[in-house]
Write a protein that holds these residues in place. Structure first.
Motif, PDB file in Angstrom:
ATOM      1  N   MET A 114       0.838  -1.186   0.000  1.00 40.31           N
ATOM      2  CA  MET A 114       0.000   0.000   0.000  1.00 40.31           C
ATOM      3  C   MET A 114       0.875   1.238   0.000  1.00 40.31           C
ATOM      4  SD  MET A 114      -3.232  -0.844   0.154  1.00 40.31           S
ATOM      5  CE  MET A 114      -4.059   0.548   0.919  1.00 40.31           C
ATOM      6  N   MET A 115       0.469   2.248  -0.765  1.00 43.26           N
ATOM      7  CA  MET A 115       1.202   3.484  -0.757  1.00 43.26           C
ATOM      8  C   MET A 115       0.933   4.230   0.542  1.00 43.26           C
ATOM      9  SD  MET A 115       0.755   4.905  -4.622  1.00 43.26           S
ATOM     10  CE  MET A 115       1.336   3.954  -6.008  1.00 43.26           C
ATOM     11  N   ALA A 116       1.973   4.806   1.125  1.00 47.86           N
ATOM     12  CA  ALA A 116       1.815   5.546   2.360  1.00 47.86           C
ATOM     13  C   ALA A 116       1.060   6.835   2.086  1.00 47.86           C
ATOM     14  CB  ALA A 116       3.182   5.854   2.964  1.00 47.86           C
ATOM     15  N   SER A 117       0.128   7.175   2.962  1.00 47.24           N
ATOM     16  CA  SER A 117      -0.640   8.402   2.803  1.00 47.24           C
ATOM     17  C   SER A 117       0.192   9.600   3.236  1.00 47.24           C
ATOM     18  CB  SER A 117      -1.909   8.326   3.655  1.00 47.24           C
ATOM     19  OG  SER A 117      -2.557   9.566   3.656  1.00 47.24           O
ATOM     20  N   VAL A 118       0.061  10.688   2.483  1.00 46.20           N
ATOM     21  CA  VAL A 118       0.757  11.908   2.857  1.00 46.20           C
ATOM     22  C   VAL A 118      -0.142  12.788   3.714  1.00 46.20           C
ATOM     23  CG1 VAL A 118       2.150  11.901   0.764  1.00 46.20           C
ATOM     24  CG2 VAL A 118      -0.013  13.116   0.777  1.00 46.20           C
ATOM     25  N   PHE A 119      -1.333  12.315   3.997  1.00 49.16           N
ATOM     26  CA  PHE A 119      -2.267  13.110   4.767  1.00 49.16           C
ATOM     27  C   PHE A 119      -2.368  12.517   6.165  1.00 49.16           C
ATOM     28  CE2 PHE A 119      -3.837  12.843   0.333  1.00 49.16           C
ATOM     29  CZ  PHE A 119      -3.370  14.084  -0.057  1.00 49.16           C
ATOM     30  N   SER A 120      -2.032  13.291   7.179  1.00 45.57           N
ATOM     31  CA  SER A 120      -1.899  12.727   8.512  1.00 45.57           C
ATOM     32  C   SER A 120      -3.100  12.960   9.396  1.00 45.57           C
ATOM     33  CB  SER A 120      -0.657  13.302   9.195  1.00 45.57           C
ATOM     34  OG  SER A 120      -0.750  14.721   9.241  1.00 45.57           O
ATOM     35  N   HIS A 121      -3.800  14.064   9.251  1.00 47.07           N
ATOM     36  CA  HIS A 121      -4.948  14.289  10.110  1.00 47.07           C
ATOM     37  C   HIS A 121      -5.885  15.287   9.450  1.00 47.07           C
ATOM     38  CE1 HIS A 121      -2.036  17.397  11.221  1.00 47.07           C
ATOM     39  NE2 HIS A 121      -3.085  18.158  11.486  1.00 47.07           N
ATOM     40  N   VAL A 171      -8.644   7.833  -1.949  1.00 50.45           N
ATOM     41  CA  VAL A 171      -8.316   8.561  -3.162  1.00 50.45           C
ATOM     42  C   VAL A 171      -6.912   9.149  -3.083  1.00 50.45           C
ATOM     43  CG1 VAL A 171      -9.034  10.503  -4.640  1.00 50.45           C
ATOM     44  CG2 VAL A 171     -10.743   9.023  -3.612  1.00 50.45           C
ATOM     45  N   GLU A 172      -6.385   9.319  -1.858  1.00 47.81           N
ATOM     46  CA  GLU A 172      -5.027   9.852  -1.747  1.00 47.81           C
ATOM     47  C   GLU A 172      -3.997   8.946  -2.409  1.00 47.81           C
ATOM     48  OE1 GLU A 172      -5.886   8.113   2.450  1.00 47.81           O
ATOM     49  OE2 GLU A 172      -6.960   9.091   0.812  1.00 47.81           O
ATOM     50  N   SER A 173      -4.258   7.635  -2.405  1.00 51.93           N
ATOM     51  CA  SER A 173      -3.328   6.731  -3.085  1.00 51.93           C
ATOM     52  C   SER A 173      -3.393   6.925  -4.595  1.00 51.93           C
ATOM     53  CB  SER A 173      -3.633   5.267  -2.736  1.00 51.93           C
ATOM     54  OG  SER A 173      -4.911   4.880  -3.213  1.00 51.93           O
ATOM     55  N   VAL A 174      -4.559   7.329  -5.076  1.00 51.05           N
ATOM     56  CA  VAL A 174      -4.715   7.599  -6.505  1.00 51.05           C
ATOM     57  C   VAL A 174      -3.942   8.854  -6.895  1.00 51.05           C
ATOM     58  CG1 VAL A 174      -6.349   8.183  -8.318  1.00 51.05           C
ATOM     59  CG2 VAL A 174      -6.949   6.439  -6.624  1.00 51.05           C
ATOM     60  N   VAL A 175      -4.080   9.914  -6.109  1.00 49.55           N
ATOM     61  CA  VAL A 175      -3.365  11.143  -6.447  1.00 49.55           C
ATOM     62  C   VAL A 175      -1.862  10.969  -6.248  1.00 49.55           C
ATOM     63  CG1 VAL A 175      -5.330  12.642  -6.040  1.00 49.55           C
ATOM     64  CG2 VAL A 175      -3.785  12.169  -4.159  1.00 49.55           C
TER      65      VAL A 175
END
Length: 412
Positions: free
Chosen positions: A1-8, A318-322
């Motif tokens: 899985m791609m790590a999310s760049v969005f934390s909170h 969707v963050e993994s898509v972007v």
């Protein structure tokens, strides 16, 4: 899985295969541009189809054997909705990442195409098995910038609702109650967790209650084996039916394909059953032109089918898509610039797309004895979806990809 760049923080884009909202305007207020139609938007639809296959292949790498189900049109629409607030050249760069810049249309025309898709797909309730809508919840005291507000309302037909996200439990209840009412209780809980630093929640939904239309009296439910893999077999309620379908083999994909094209439903629905052990190979070889070639193989015939009752809700970030598209910073900037608030720059957000398809067969009551003993069905071909399969649903008029996925476990 791609790590999310969005934390909170939270921007919740959720729903049952989000998009296809019912317009909120009256005929006198309708902002629809009649100069935009199927001919002008055909390249937009084709681009979304091609992008959807790329996204599907990425998801198959993240989940090798589980269910995958998402709405390609909703994922692209969520990105474009937020791009309405993008500054400078950011919105154009987002269009480039989605390959929409190659359609030959301006940015404004591309958004109007989405407006057209929504209008064309949103049929009256008595004609369609779909329920759809869109709502934007924004923290009280904040407001959407004018260009975002107008686009969200006019192009994507969303209503805007003030919410106190600092009282997260009350905000969660407000959203869940609103969505339950809008979906006639089809959606029970839209939000399970909501942090108090949320400033915006964008919620789109579409519910498709699929049905197998029967042309004969032979239809019934029976518990049958579903082979999850070569080691695991489960019992599932299976819809047994004799009806008119397109059934053919696609040699290049080592698969049998059943296509449901009843005029009583909106989508063309493709059920793709790879040969034993060929699922991952088919997923990686699949292209959208494969579906276009399938139309050339259509040949309506009587088929005995066994299709499991489906209840497949899946959630994908969707963050993994972007991240995949390489536009995470642009996406974040666009979302933040959609809201007139000074300290939002320091906050992150999360985008969630939830998709659901049901195929329940609730109205099937005929017993097996009414058709199993009829000799005339002996020569009719049998199609059994009794192991993992792929499903693709495409809107009939404009070829918009509504749903795409892999069904590994029929009911969740």
């Amino acid at each position: 899985m791609m790590a999310s760049v969005f934390s909170h923080g939270l921007l919740l884009l959720a729903g049952l295969c989000a998009l296809l909202p019912r317009t909120q305007t009256t005929d006198d207020e309708d902002p629809y541009d009649p100069s935009i139609g199927s001919w002008q938007c055909r390249k937009v639809a084709l681009t979304i189809c091609n992008v959807s296959i790329s996204l599907f292949k990425e998801l198959t790498q993240q989940s090798r054997d589980g269910n995958i189900f998402f709405s390609p049109i909703s994922v692209v629409a969520s990105i474009l909705t937020l791009s309405l607030g993008a500054e400078g050249n950011d919105s154009q760069r987002i269009l480039e990442a989605l390959k929409l810049n190659k359609t030959g249309l301006s940015e404004a025309e591309i958004h109007k195409c989405f407006q057209y898709f929504l209008r064309a797909t949103n049929q009256p309730a008595e004609m369609s098995p779909m329920i759809s809508g869109s709502s934007v919840f924004i923290h009280q005291g904040l407001k959407l910038v004018d260009k975002s507000l107008k686009g969200i309302k006019d192009l994507y037909a969303s209503e805007v609702i003030s919410t106190n996200f600092r009282e997260s439990s009350k905000a969660k209840a407000q959203i869940n109650n609103h969505m339950m009412k809008k979906t006639k209780k089809e959606i029970g809980t839209m939000v399970k967790e909501l942090k108090n630093d949320t400033f915006l929640a964008l919620m789109n939904y579409i519910i498709w209650n699929g049905k197998i239309i029967r042309y004969y009296s032979c239809h019934f439910l029976r518990m049958e084996d579903f082979h999850v893999d070569h080691q695991k077999t489960i019992k599932v309620p299976m819809i047994n039916n004799v009806g008119l379908f397109h059934l053919f083999r696609v040699r290049d994909l080592s698969s049998m394909v059943l296509v449901y094209t009843s005029p009583q439903v909106i989508p063309f629905t493709f059920f793709i059953l790879p040969d034993h052990g060929k699922m991952h190979e088919v997923e990686q070889r699949l292209t959208y032109p494969d579906f276009r070639r399938m139309f050339q193989q259509f040949s309506l015939r009587t088929v005995k089918v066994q299709i499991p009752r489906l209840l497949v809700p899946e959630t994908h970030g969707v963050e993994s898509v972007v991240n995949l598209l390489g536009i995470s910073p642009l996406f974040k900037k666009a979302a933040i610039s959609s809201v007139a608030v000074e300290d939002t720059v320091q906050k992150s957000f999360k985008v969630v797309s939830k998709a659901m398809l049901t195929l329940d067969g609730k109205d099937i009551s005929t017993s097996p004895s009414s058709c199993l003993k009829k000799d005339e069905w002996a020569a009719v071909p049998l199609f059994q979806l009794n192991r993992p399969f792929l499903i693709f649903a495409q809107e009939r008029t404009n070829s918009i990809p509504l749903f795409l996925g892999r069904v590994a476990i029929p009911r969740r």
